[in-house]
Design an enzyme around this catalytic site. Structure first.
Site, PDB file in Angstrom:
ATOM      1  N   PRO A   2      21.927  18.807 -10.895  1.00 28.49           N
ATOM      2  CA  PRO A   2      22.185  18.569 -12.729  1.00 28.49           C
ATOM      3  C   PRO A   2      21.279  18.115 -12.947  1.00 28.49           C
ATOM      4  O   PRO A   2      20.928  16.992 -12.111  1.00 28.49           O
ATOM      5  CB  PRO A   2      23.847  18.476 -13.124  1.00 28.49           C
ATOM      6  CG  PRO A   2      24.799  17.997 -11.645  1.00 28.49           C
ATOM      7  CD  PRO A   2      24.078  18.294 -10.560  1.00 28.49           C
ATOM      8  N   GLU A   3      20.755  18.227 -13.953  1.00 27.92           N
ATOM      9  CA  GLU A   3      19.624  17.821 -14.890  1.00 27.92           C
ATOM     10  C   GLU A   3      19.912  16.911 -15.943  1.00 27.92           C
ATOM     11  O   GLU A   3      21.202  17.451 -15.926  1.00 27.92           O
ATOM     12  CB  GLU A   3      18.266  18.743 -14.484  1.00 27.92           C
ATOM     13  CG  GLU A   3      17.549  18.948 -13.009  1.00 27.92           C
ATOM     14  CD  GLU A   3      16.774  18.346 -13.112  1.00 27.92           C
ATOM     15  OE1 GLU A   3      15.910  17.800 -13.863  1.00 27.92           O
ATOM     16  OE2 GLU A   3      16.102  18.534 -11.823  1.00 27.92           O
TER      17      GLU A   3
END
Ligand code: ZN
Length: 288
Positions: A2-3
């Site tokens: 996840p960014e």
């Protein structure tokens, strides 16, 4: 992995579904998930019991739930972590690591993590970058969406760093929350090769790069704009959760969306960098 935009989506979901509720119980199903909580699982549970959860906060890819102002539950999703809001009493997920139940009998908050690189802990609060943040992340720089992000200071420190620009973008002590994917996208938008030295960039170019980083992540967030009318706080580390419309990342040999030149992939710190050789000339090759 996840960014920042995905983590921000989780934060909004938590704010919507968990804020203001009182913890009834916490159960830990895998010790690795709380490995940074030194006093162990029993202490983790007893410290949470009876606490009122405040509105979810974020710095970079770290999330936290304030507890009565003095402490917080800090979470990092790692590679595959998910924070789910799930009907209380429903069957445990296959990789359920921590479950937090609430006194109102409403949905649980569950930390599910297949690869267990993520973690949660209860911690005291400290100060950093003009803001109260959990103690373990006071050394991490503000992310570019924080109110207190000091743009002049960032530009100054980056230019003084004497490194490659992409390394600087990924350096959590300078700026947090810019991961490999959005670093490549921002560099492409700004027309800079990641190997350019920070000292060679003028202030306006650094400011333009920062603006590009904000833009790509804002666009991603707009695209991933999930509705929170459904019960689930959607997040996970599977790439493709966000329908990312990327200009360079993962587009080796495909035409540059600006000039049509095939995108190149180079290895970078055990990962990959993608760039357009025409829009983003390599500094060494440029000089040669
Ligand atoms: Zn191009």
């Amino acid at each position: 992995m996840p960014e920042l935009p995905e983590v921000e989506v989780v934060r909004r979901g938590l704010e919507r579904w968990v804020s203001g509720r009182v913890v009834a119980c916490a159960e830990v199903f895998h010790p690795r998930a709380i490995r940074r909580h030194a006093p162990g699982a029993a202490e983790f549970a007893s410290r949470l019991k009876g606490r009122v959860v405040g509105p979810a906060q974020r710095r970079g890819k770290y999330l936290w739930l304030p507890l009565d102002g003095s402490e917080a539950v800090l979470a990092h999703l790692g590679m595959s972590g998910q924070l789910l809001v799930v009907e209380s009493g429903s069957a445990p997920e296959r990789h359920l690591r921590v479950r937090i139940g609430f006194t109102d009998g409403g949905p649980d908050l569950r930390f599910v993590d297949q690869r267990t690189f993520g973690h949660v802990l209860v911690t005291s609060m400290g100060r950093s970058g003009g803001r109260r943040v959990p103690e373990p992340i006071t050394h991490i720089a503000a992310d570019p969406f924080e109110d207190h992000f000091d743009e002049d200071l960032f530009v100054h420190r980056l230019r003084a760093r004497q490194t490659e620009i992409k390394r600087a973008l990924l350096d959590q002590s300078l700026i947090s929350g810019v991961g490999n994917i959005y670093a490549d996208e921002a560099l492409w938008r700004a027309g800079l090769h990641g190997a350019r030295s920070t000292g060679s960039l003028t202030r306006p170019r650094v400011a333009a790069l920062l603006a590009a980083a904000r833009e790509v992540m804002t666009d991603a967030l707009a695209e991933g704009g999930t509705s929170f009318d459904s019960l689930y706080v959607n997040v996970n580390g599977e790439s493709g959760y966000f329908d990312r419309s990327l200009a360079v990342y993962g587009r080796r040999d495909l035409p540059c969306r600006r000039c049509g030149t095939p995108i190149v992939r180079e290895s970078f710190m055990n990962r990959s960098s993608y760039s357009c050789p025409r829009c983003q000339p390599h500094p060494a090759r440029d000089a040669a």
